[in-house]
Design a protein around this motif. Sequence first.
Motif, PDB file in Angstrom:
ATOM      1  N   LYS A 156       0.827  -1.212   0.000  1.00  0.00           N
ATOM      2  CA  LYS A 156       0.000   0.000   0.000  1.00  0.00           C
ATOM      3  C   LYS A 156       0.855   1.254   0.000  1.00  0.00           C
ATOM      4  CE  LYS A 156      -4.062  -2.027   2.230  1.00  0.00           C
ATOM      5  NZ  LYS A 156      -4.856  -2.117   3.474  1.00  0.00           N
ATOM      6  N   VAL A 157       1.927   1.226   0.783  1.00  0.00           N
ATOM      7  CA  VAL A 157       2.829   2.387   0.841  1.00  0.00           C
ATOM      8  C   VAL A 157       3.666   2.500  -0.429  1.00  0.00           C
ATOM      9  CG1 VAL A 157       4.742   3.427   2.146  1.00  0.00           C
ATOM     10  CG2 VAL A 157       2.894   2.291   3.351  1.00  0.00           C
ATOM     11  N   GLY A 158       3.937   1.322  -1.062  1.00  0.00           N
ATOM     12  CA  GLY A 158       4.684   1.314  -2.321  1.00  0.00           C
ATOM     13  C   GLY A 158       6.182   1.217  -2.160  1.00  0.00           C
ATOM     14  N   ILE A 159       6.634   0.573  -1.072  1.00  0.00           N
ATOM     15  CA  ILE A 159       8.080   0.401  -0.877  1.00  0.00           C
ATOM     16  C   ILE A 159       8.407  -1.096  -0.753  1.00  0.00           C
ATOM     17  CG2 ILE A 159       8.462   2.633   0.232  1.00  0.00           C
ATOM     18  CD1 ILE A 159       8.497   1.123   2.930  1.00  0.00           C
ATOM     19  N   THR A 160       9.673  -1.418  -1.031  1.00  0.00           N
ATOM     20  CA  THR A 160      10.132  -2.802  -0.911  1.00  0.00           C
ATOM     21  C   THR A 160      10.789  -2.981   0.447  1.00  0.00           C
ATOM     22  OG1 THR A 160      10.575  -2.820  -3.271  1.00  0.00           O
ATOM     23  CG2 THR A 160      11.525  -4.599  -1.987  1.00  0.00           C
ATOM     24  N   PRO A 161      10.396  -3.980   1.211  1.00  0.00           N
ATOM     25  CA  PRO A 161      11.007  -4.170   2.533  1.00  0.00           C
ATOM     26  C   PRO A 161      12.473  -4.553   2.420  1.00  0.00           C
ATOM     27  CG  PRO A 161       9.577  -6.019   1.989  1.00  0.00           C
ATOM     28  CD  PRO A 161       9.379  -5.004   0.925  1.00  0.00           C
ATOM     29  N   PRO A 162      13.297  -4.196   3.392  1.00  0.00           N
ATOM     30  CA  PRO A 162      14.718  -4.560   3.359  1.00  0.00           C
ATOM     31  C   PRO A 162      14.909  -6.075   3.332  1.00  0.00           C
ATOM     32  CG  PRO A 162      14.270  -2.943   5.076  1.00  0.00           C
ATOM     33  CD  PRO A 162      12.948  -3.414   4.586  1.00  0.00           C
ATOM     34  N   LYS A 163      16.029  -6.491   2.741  1.00  0.00           N
ATOM     35  CA  LYS A 163      16.293  -7.937   2.633  1.00  0.00           C
ATOM     36  C   LYS A 163      16.955  -8.496   3.882  1.00  0.00           C
ATOM     37  CE  LYS A 163      16.822  -7.884  -2.372  1.00  0.00           C
ATOM     38  NZ  LYS A 163      17.761  -8.023  -3.492  1.00  0.00           N
ATOM     39  N   GLY A 164      17.760  -7.668   4.544  1.00  0.00           N
ATOM     40  CA  GLY A 164      18.468  -8.207   5.694  1.00  0.00           C
ATOM     41  C   GLY A 164      19.043  -7.137   6.587  1.00  0.00           C
ATOM     42  N   ILE A 165      19.583  -7.584   7.706  1.00  0.00           N
ATOM     43  CA  ILE A 165      20.170  -6.661   8.675  1.00  0.00           C
ATOM     44  C   ILE A 165      21.493  -7.241   9.174  1.00  0.00           C
ATOM     45  CG2 ILE A 165      17.983  -5.715   9.478  1.00  0.00           C
ATOM     46  CD1 ILE A 165      18.128  -7.560  11.820  1.00  0.00           C
ATOM     47  N   LEU A 166      22.307  -6.362   9.754  1.00  0.00           N
ATOM     48  CA  LEU A 166      23.573  -6.774  10.351  1.00  0.00           C
ATOM     49  C   LEU A 166      23.563  -6.363  11.815  1.00  0.00           C
ATOM     50  CD1 LEU A 166      26.531  -7.873   9.931  1.00  0.00           C
ATOM     51  CD2 LEU A 166      27.191  -5.478   9.727  1.00  0.00           C
ATOM     52  N   LEU A 167      23.691  -7.343  12.701  1.00  0.00           N
ATOM     53  CA  LEU A 167      23.812  -7.078  14.131  1.00  0.00           C
ATOM     54  C   LEU A 167      25.292  -7.065  14.481  1.00  0.00           C
ATOM     55  CD1 LEU A 167      21.074  -9.549  15.451  1.00  0.00           C
ATOM     56  CD2 LEU A 167      20.822  -7.094  15.145  1.00  0.00           C
ATOM     57  N   HIS A 168      25.768  -5.975  15.058  1.00  0.00           N
ATOM     58  CA  HIS A 168      27.192  -5.917  15.408  1.00  0.00           C
ATOM     59  C   HIS A 168      27.338  -5.355  16.817  1.00  0.00           C
ATOM     60  CE1 HIS A 168      27.505  -1.483  14.739  1.00  0.00           C
ATOM     61  NE2 HIS A 168      26.528  -1.720  13.888  1.00  0.00           N
ATOM     62  N   GLY A 169      28.368  -5.795  17.489  1.00  0.00           N
ATOM     63  CA  GLY A 169      28.612  -5.362  18.867  1.00  0.00           C
ATOM     64  C   GLY A 169      29.505  -6.352  19.583  1.00  0.00           C
ATOM     65  N   PRO A 170      29.848  -6.054  20.844  1.00  0.00           N
ATOM     66  CA  PRO A 170      30.754  -6.942  21.600  1.00  0.00           C
ATOM     67  C   PRO A 170      30.139  -8.323  21.823  1.00  0.00           C
ATOM     68  CG  PRO A 170      30.383  -4.828  22.732  1.00  0.00           C
ATOM     69  CD  PRO A 170      29.402  -4.900  21.624  1.00  0.00           C
ATOM     70  N   PRO A 171      30.966  -9.309  22.150  1.00  0.00           N
ATOM     71  CA  PRO A 171      30.430 -10.661  22.402  1.00  0.00           C
ATOM     72  C   PRO A 171      29.533 -10.695  23.643  1.00  0.00           C
ATOM     73  CG  PRO A 171      32.825 -10.696  22.112  1.00  0.00           C
ATOM     74  CD  PRO A 171      32.435  -9.272  22.233  1.00  0.00           C
ATOM     75  N   GLY A 172      28.517 -11.547  23.597  1.00  0.00           N
ATOM     76  CA  GLY A 172      27.662 -11.786  24.765  1.00  0.00           C
ATOM     77  C   GLY A 172      26.613 -10.740  25.033  1.00  0.00           C
ATOM     78  N   THR A 173      26.312  -9.894  24.035  1.00  0.00           N
ATOM     79  CA  THR A 173      25.339  -8.813  24.282  1.00  0.00           C
ATOM     80  C   THR A 173      23.915  -9.174  23.838  1.00  0.00           C
ATOM     81  OG1 THR A 173      26.103  -7.817  22.203  1.00  0.00           O
ATOM     82  CG2 THR A 173      26.998  -6.913  24.235  1.00  0.00           C
ATOM     83  N   GLY A 174      23.727 -10.370  23.258  1.00  0.00           N
ATOM     84  CA  GLY A 174      22.363 -10.822  22.947  1.00  0.00           C
ATOM     85  C   GLY A 174      21.984 -10.783  21.484  1.00  0.00           C
ATOM     86  N   LYS A 175      22.974 -10.813  20.596  1.00  0.00           N
ATOM     87  CA  LYS A 175      22.678 -10.724  19.158  1.00  0.00           C
ATOM     88  C   LYS A 175      21.918 -11.965  18.676  1.00  0.00           C
ATOM     89  CE  LYS A 175      27.088  -9.954  18.227  1.00  0.00           C
ATOM     90  NZ  LYS A 175      27.649  -9.655  19.567  1.00  0.00           N
ATOM     91  N   ASP A 232      20.554  -4.076   4.653  1.00  0.00           N
ATOM     92  CA  ASP A 232      20.132  -2.664   4.644  1.00  0.00           C
ATOM     93  C   ASP A 232      20.281  -1.961   5.990  1.00  0.00           C
ATOM     94  OD1 ASP A 232      18.771  -4.236   2.583  1.00  0.00           O
ATOM     95  OD2 ASP A 232      17.942  -2.318   1.969  1.00  0.00           O
ATOM     96  N   ARG A 233      19.999  -2.691   7.064  1.00  0.00           N
ATOM     97  CA  ARG A 233      20.043  -2.067   8.389  1.00  0.00           C
ATOM     98  C   ARG A 233      21.239  -2.558   9.181  1.00  0.00           C
ATOM     99  NH1 ARG A 233      15.091  -0.125  10.611  1.00  0.00           N
ATOM    100  NH2 ARG A 233      14.032   0.928   8.905  1.00  0.00           N
ATOM    101  N   LEU A 234      22.004  -1.612   9.710  1.00  0.00           N
ATOM    102  CA  LEU A 234      23.121  -1.953  10.596  1.00  0.00           C
ATOM    103  C   LEU A 234      22.685  -1.611  12.019  1.00  0.00           C
ATOM    104  CD1 LEU A 234      26.060  -0.411   8.515  1.00  0.00           C
ATOM    105  CD2 LEU A 234      25.015  -2.656   8.298  1.00  0.00           C
ATOM    106  N   ILE A 235      22.486  -2.614  12.846  1.00  0.00           N
ATOM    107  CA  ILE A 235      21.981  -2.414  14.205  1.00  0.00           C
ATOM    108  C   ILE A 235      23.090  -2.753  15.197  1.00  0.00           C
ATOM    109  CG2 ILE A 235      20.255  -3.113  15.904  1.00  0.00           C
ATOM    110  CD1 ILE A 235      18.394  -3.818  13.603  1.00  0.00           C
ATOM    111  N   GLU A 236      23.500  -1.762  15.958  1.00  0.00           N
ATOM    112  CA  GLU A 236      24.524  -1.986  16.981  1.00  0.00           C
ATOM    113  C   GLU A 236      23.870  -2.535  18.236  1.00  0.00           C
ATOM    114  OE1 GLU A 236      28.135   0.277  19.374  1.00  0.00           O
ATOM    115  OE2 GLU A 236      26.731   1.450  18.154  1.00  0.00           O
ATOM    116  N   VAL A 237      24.468  -3.578  18.784  1.00  0.00           N
ATOM    117  CA  VAL A 237      23.966  -4.166  20.043  1.00  0.00           C
ATOM    118  C   VAL A 237      25.061  -3.941  21.088  1.00  0.00           C
ATOM    119  CG1 VAL A 237      23.020  -6.221  21.144  1.00  0.00           C
ATOM    120  CG2 VAL A 237      22.749  -5.910  18.681  1.00  0.00           C
TER     121      VAL A 237
END
Length: 394
Positions: A165-184, A300-305
């Motif tokens: 309805k909005v006319g956009i294509t959803p992102p294909k993927g994301i990247l979770l990055h951050g120190p070890p043990g943070t819950g990625k 598409d999305r870079l999410i820092e954890v």
Amino acid sequence: PKHMKTNVQKIPENGAKFAMQNQSQNQGDFQEQNALEQENKILRETVFQLKIELDRYRAPALMLAEVSDILDKNAIIKLPNGNKFLVNIASTLKDLKVGDIVTVEQKNLTVIDKLERERKVEVEQFVIIEQPNVKWEQIGGLKEQENELKEVVELPLTKPELFKKVGITPPKGILLHGPPGTGKTLLAKAVASSTNSTFIEIVGSELVQKFIGEGAKLVKDIFKLARDQAPSIIFIDEIDAIAAKRIDLGTSGEREVQRTFMQFLAEIDGFKPLDNVKIIGCTNRKDILDPAILRPGRLDRLIEVPAPNKEGLKQILLIHSKNMNLDKKINEERILKLMEGFSGAEVKAVCTEAGYFAIRENRTKIVQKDLEDAIKKVKRLEEEDKTEFIGMFG
């Protein structure tokens, strides 16, 4: 006459006795013969089985090949070394299709039989396929990251009509990055659980195979498996193992890693839609990733954890200690202050170690001292890990 009469009476008795002995001997001979026949039969069967086994050992091994094309009564097969041959098909073999794995004779490569198994079985040796049961309530201190994941992964899978309805294509993927043990990994499992998706987990290093082309083939098969199991989420842990910056070392190993990486990029770009397949990459080293994987249109999305703050630590401690028998006199503020800078995994380790300190003293209730000793132990182990490499160089 009297003497003669006696003799006449004795003859029949001796004859009957002799007849009984003869009959008994015949029965004994018959039983012995029967036993010998049974033994002979068993020996013949054993010899026959041994002959079959011996023929099996003498028979030459069959080769495995893949059917590339079928031309009437002939087939083009591809051997594991990459060579292709036009060969005959056995008259008893029916319903042969392109892509089937077949057994072929070694000398003339005639197709003998088809292996009744799906190709994806090979992929399942390298990946973990599951339906996670991790809930969002089990994750603390990552509300912002949780919302971003829901937007990118959960919404397109649960409400795709919104994007149309909005006319956009959803992102294909994301990247979770951050120190070890943070819950990625926990975040990825929680989003898979909330969308009822198949969770396909793979470690990046497993995509690097020994022989040329095998890694690229594995990547291709994983994406095919994900499409077959859609809606699905491909979670690639330690993605930096294949997606590190490309440098020209000239070694065959490095070139093979690059070929695998290029196949991975091609699958993400894809000629087929990935509407029901989402990719989540995870790394502790975002700085060494190739720019090609980070551009819009791929991950598409870079999410820092990051490591949790004080409020995040409080939530994580509550999650891990909700089933623990804690003393009511525990000073929560002091515990949180001592755990400053800890990751979620380290908080869980503190709870486990505190339980062990109580068990060693035959107590069922965990007191303040148990938690403080557990924090000291986890900190000490962490410091030892940081200084361990110094001893390597004297």
